[in-house]
Design an enzyme around this catalytic site. Structure first.
Site, short mmCIF file in Angstrom:
data_model
loop_
_atom_site.label_atom_id
_atom_site.label_comp_id
_atom_site.label_asym_id
_atom_site.label_seq_id
_atom_site.Cartn_x
_atom_site.Cartn_y
_atom_site.Cartn_z
CG ASP A 1 7.77 4.01 0.89
OD1 ASP A 1 7.96 3.04 0.12
OD2 ASP A 1 7.59 3.87 2.12
N GLY B 1 2.70 -4.51 8.95
CA GLY B 1 2.81 -3.06 9.16
C GLY B 1 1.67 -2.26 8.60
CB THR B 2 -1.26 -2.56 6.86
OG1 THR B 2 -2.48 -1.86 6.58
CG2 THR B 2 -1.51 -4.05 6.83
CB CYS C 1 0.16 18.77 -17.76
SG CYS C 1 0.17 17.61 -19.14
CD GLN D 1 -2.48 -1.17 2.74
OE1 GLN D 1 -3.42 -0.45 3.04
NE2 GLN D 1 -1.95 -2.02 3.59
CG ASN D 2 4.14 1.22 2.42
OD1 ASN D 2 3.05 1.42 2.96
ND2 ASN D 2 5.12 0.54 2.99
CB CYS E 1 -2.53 15.19 -17.58
SG CYS E 1 -3.43 16.69 -18.02
CG HIS F 1 -3.27 2.59 -1.58
ND1 HIS F 1 -3.20 2.48 -0.21
CD2 HIS F 1 -4.47 2.06 -1.93
CE1 HIS F 1 -4.31 1.91 0.25
NE2 HIS F 1 -5.09 1.63 -0.77
C1 BJW Z 1 4.49 -1.16 12.48
C2 BJW Z 1 5.74 -0.59 12.72
C3 BJW Z 1 6.86 -1.44 12.62
C4 BJW Z 1 4.25 0.97 12.89
N1 BJW Z 1 6.66 -2.72 12.32
N2 BJW Z 1 4.35 -2.44 12.21
C5 BJW Z 1 -15.40 -0.39 3.56
C6 BJW Z 1 -15.63 -0.03 4.86
C7 BJW Z 1 -15.36 1.28 5.30
C8 BJW Z 1 -14.88 2.23 4.43
C9 BJW Z 1 -14.66 1.87 3.12
C10 BJW Z 1 -14.92 0.59 2.71
N3 BJW Z 1 -14.59 0.51 1.40
C11 BJW Z 1 -14.11 1.71 1.00
C12 BJW Z 1 -14.16 2.56 2.02
C13 BJW Z 1 -13.73 3.99 1.98
C14 BJW Z 1 -12.24 4.18 2.10
C15 BJW Z 1 -11.81 3.62 3.44
O1 BJW Z 1 -11.25 2.54 3.54
N4 BJW Z 1 -12.02 4.37 4.50
C16 BJW Z 1 -11.65 3.92 5.86
C17 BJW Z 1 -10.45 4.73 6.33
C18 BJW Z 1 -12.85 4.11 6.75
N5 BJW Z 1 -11.51 3.57 1.00
C19 BJW Z 1 -11.34 4.19 -0.15
O2 BJW Z 1 -11.79 5.31 -0.35
C20 BJW Z 1 -10.57 3.46 -1.22
N6 BJW Z 1 -11.31 3.53 -2.43
C21 BJW Z 1 -12.45 2.87 -2.61
O3 BJW Z 1 -12.86 2.05 -1.85
O4 BJW Z 1 -13.07 3.20 -3.77
C22 BJW Z 1 -14.36 2.66 -4.07
C23 BJW Z 1 -14.58 2.97 -5.52
C24 BJW Z 1 -14.80 1.92 -6.39
C25 BJW Z 1 -14.99 2.20 -7.73
C26 BJW Z 1 -14.94 3.52 -8.17
C27 BJW Z 1 -14.70 4.55 -7.30
C28 BJW Z 1 -14.51 4.27 -5.96
C29 BJW Z 1 -9.24 4.14 -1.52
C30 BJW Z 1 -8.31 4.16 -0.36
C31 BJW Z 1 -7.08 4.99 -0.70
C32 BJW Z 1 -6.16 5.15 0.49
N7 BJW Z 1 -5.16 6.10 0.18
C33 BJW Z 1 -4.11 6.38 1.16
C34 BJW Z 1 -3.28 7.59 0.65
C35 BJW Z 1 -2.36 7.15 -0.49
C36 BJW Z 1 -1.55 8.27 -1.01
C37 BJW Z 1 -0.61 8.88 -0.01
O5 BJW Z 1 0.27 8.19 0.54
O6 BJW Z 1 -0.73 10.08 0.19
O7 BJW Z 1 -3.27 5.22 1.33
S1 BJW Z 1 -4.72 6.67 2.81
C38 BJW Z 1 -3.40 5.87 3.64
O8 BJW Z 1 -3.92 4.69 4.34
C39 BJW Z 1 -2.47 5.34 2.53
C40 BJW Z 1 -2.11 3.98 3.07
O9 BJW Z 1 -1.65 3.15 2.02
C41 BJW Z 1 -3.40 3.52 3.70
C42 BJW Z 1 -3.22 2.43 4.70
O10 BJW Z 1 -2.47 2.86 5.77
P1 BJW Z 1 -1.45 1.85 6.48
O11 BJW Z 1 -0.36 1.49 5.55
O12 BJW Z 1 -2.20 0.75 7.11
O13 BJW Z 1 -0.80 2.84 7.58
P2 BJW Z 1 -1.31 3.18 9.05
O14 BJW Z 1 -0.58 4.40 9.49
O15 BJW Z 1 -2.78 3.21 9.13
O16 BJW Z 1 -0.84 1.94 9.92
C43 BJW Z 1 0.53 1.68 10.15
C44 BJW Z 1 0.61 0.39 10.93
O17 BJW Z 1 1.96 0.05 11.09
C45 BJW Z 1 0.01 0.48 12.35
O18 BJW Z 1 -0.85 -0.64 12.55
C46 BJW Z 1 1.23 0.39 13.26
O19 BJW Z 1 0.94 -0.31 14.47
C47 BJW Z 1 2.18 -0.40 12.42
N8 BJW Z 1 3.61 -0.18 12.68
N9 BJW Z 1 5.61 0.73 13.05
C48 BJW Z 1 5.43 -3.22 12.17
N10 BJW Z 1 8.14 -1.00 12.85
#
Ligand code: BJW
Length: 261
Positions: A104, A191-192, A152, A101-102, A127, A119
């Site tokens: 980076d 790590g998610t 662009c 999902q990263n 664009c 992601h």
């Molecule tokens: C360690 C550690 C170490 C720390 N070792 N561990 C169903 C239910 C509810 C809501 C929805 C649903 N379906 C869709 C939704 C809406 C929404 C959503 O999920 N919302 C929830 C937040 C409520 N989803 C969407 O909108 C998605 N799109 C979608 O569903 O579209 C439908 C559609 C269909 C057809 C047409 C049109 C639409 C898109 C989601 C996009 C997410 N984007 C981001 C930003 C990316 C760009 C950027 O980087 O700027 O992605 S948000 C952000 O969260 C980023 C990440 O990839 C993502 C996940 O985060 P991640 O990686 O889990 O990080 P953290 O910080 O949350 O967790 C870190 C973890 O690491 C923690 O657990 C720590 O404990 C751990 N940790 N150190 C091991 N050393």
């Protein structure tokens, strides 16, 4: 934890189909902030003001300032042991698939190939107007951009980062490859926070299809209780321990009379 790691490693053979899903925690030891932790990005910035198409439409300069700052920070970071172990698995196991999902690019910098970028990538742009002259999306590693928001080169309109924002769908080909990868023997979610969908649903579908499911995280997540193993600890340390047990087993297989160290 040792017994769990040994039981896990006993499931890993050269031909084992291994799928790994990573999140921001895997890059934490490289100094890249996670989203939701105590020092996470969402503590300082509201997702809806930065990571949605509406936010970009409203204030492209603000959104680009955030992404440009993250790109500037990222060029100073290096992959950590978690990225390295996963890159080694990619080399060693022919049926290994890495979904991240990263955005980076640290997995690729550690040597992982064919990474499924769920992601998107912070190093890609497209664009904003989908102008017919632009090549869809393209790589741009300019750091920092001389002008914010960047333009662009084909139509002089705005470009946007090649990442998936809230409310946007996952690229259909990325989704197809990810779903295909759920037919595996062992599925790791590492790590998610397992809060963002549809990424968070992958591990559950893998389990439903029969995979042995393992979480590695420093804390419990909504997925923890539903999986086969939840190994609590930093990814860079737990993966290093798993890797050591794998390598020890390989040495014993190759030379069964060598006593253990
Ligand atoms: C360690 C550690 C170490 C720390 N070792 N561990 C169903 C239910 C509810 C809501 C929805 C649903 N379906 C869709 C939704 C809406 C929404 C959503 O999920 N919302 C929830 C937040 C409520 N989803 C969407 O909108 C998605 N799109 C979608 O569903 O579209 C439908 C559609 C269909 C057809 C047409 C049109 C639409 C898109 C989601 C996009 C997410 N984007 C981001 C930003 C990316 C760009 C950027 O980087 O700027 O992605 S948000 C952000 O969260 C980023 C990440 O990839 C993502 C996940 O985060 P991640 O990686 O889990 O990080 P953290 O910080 O949350 O967790 C870190 C973890 O690491 C923690 O657990 C720590 O404990 C751990 N940790 N150190 C091991 N050393």
């Amino acid at each position: 934890m040792n017994t769990y790691i040994e039981r896990l490693v006993s499931k890993i053979r050269p031909e084992t189909r291994i799928t790994v899903l990573t999140g921001a925690g895997v890059s934490a030891a490289s100094g890249v902030p996670t989203f939701r932790g105590p020092d996470g990005l969402w503590r300082k910035y509201r997702p809806e003001s930065l990571a949605t198409p509406e936010a970009f439409q409203r204030d492209p300069k603000l959104v680009w300032e955030w992404y440009d700052w993250r790109r500037q920070t990222l060029v100073t970071k290096r992959p950590n042991r978690a990225h390295e172990v996963l890159a080694a698995w990619g080399e060693r196991y022919p049926n290994f698939i890495l979904i991240t999902q990263n955005v980076d690019g640290l997995h690729e910098r550690a040597g992982s190939q064919n990474v499924i970028r769920f992601h998107g990538s912070i190093w890609e742009v497209l664009c904003w107007n989908n102008c017919p002259l632009s090549p869809g999306r393209w790589w741009d590693e300019t750091v920092p951009f001389p002008e914010i928001p960047p333009k662009c080169p084909h139509c002089n309109g705005l470009i946007r980062p090649g990442v998936v924002w809230f409310g946007e769908g996952i690229d259909p080909e990325v989704m197809r490859l990810s779903i295909e990868a759920l037919d595996c023997d062992v599925f790791f979610t590492i790590g998610t926070s397992s809060l963002v969908y549809p990424a968070a649903s992958l591990v559950h579908e893998a389990k439903r299809r029969g995979a042995f499911t393992v979480e590695i995280n420093i804390e419990a997540t909504p997925a923890s209780g539903l999986l086969d193993f939840a190994l609590q600890g930093p990814a860079e340390e737990v993966l290093e321990r798993v890797e050591r047990v794998i390598l020890m087993g390989r040495r014993k297989d190759q030379n069964p009379h060598t006593p253990s160290p």
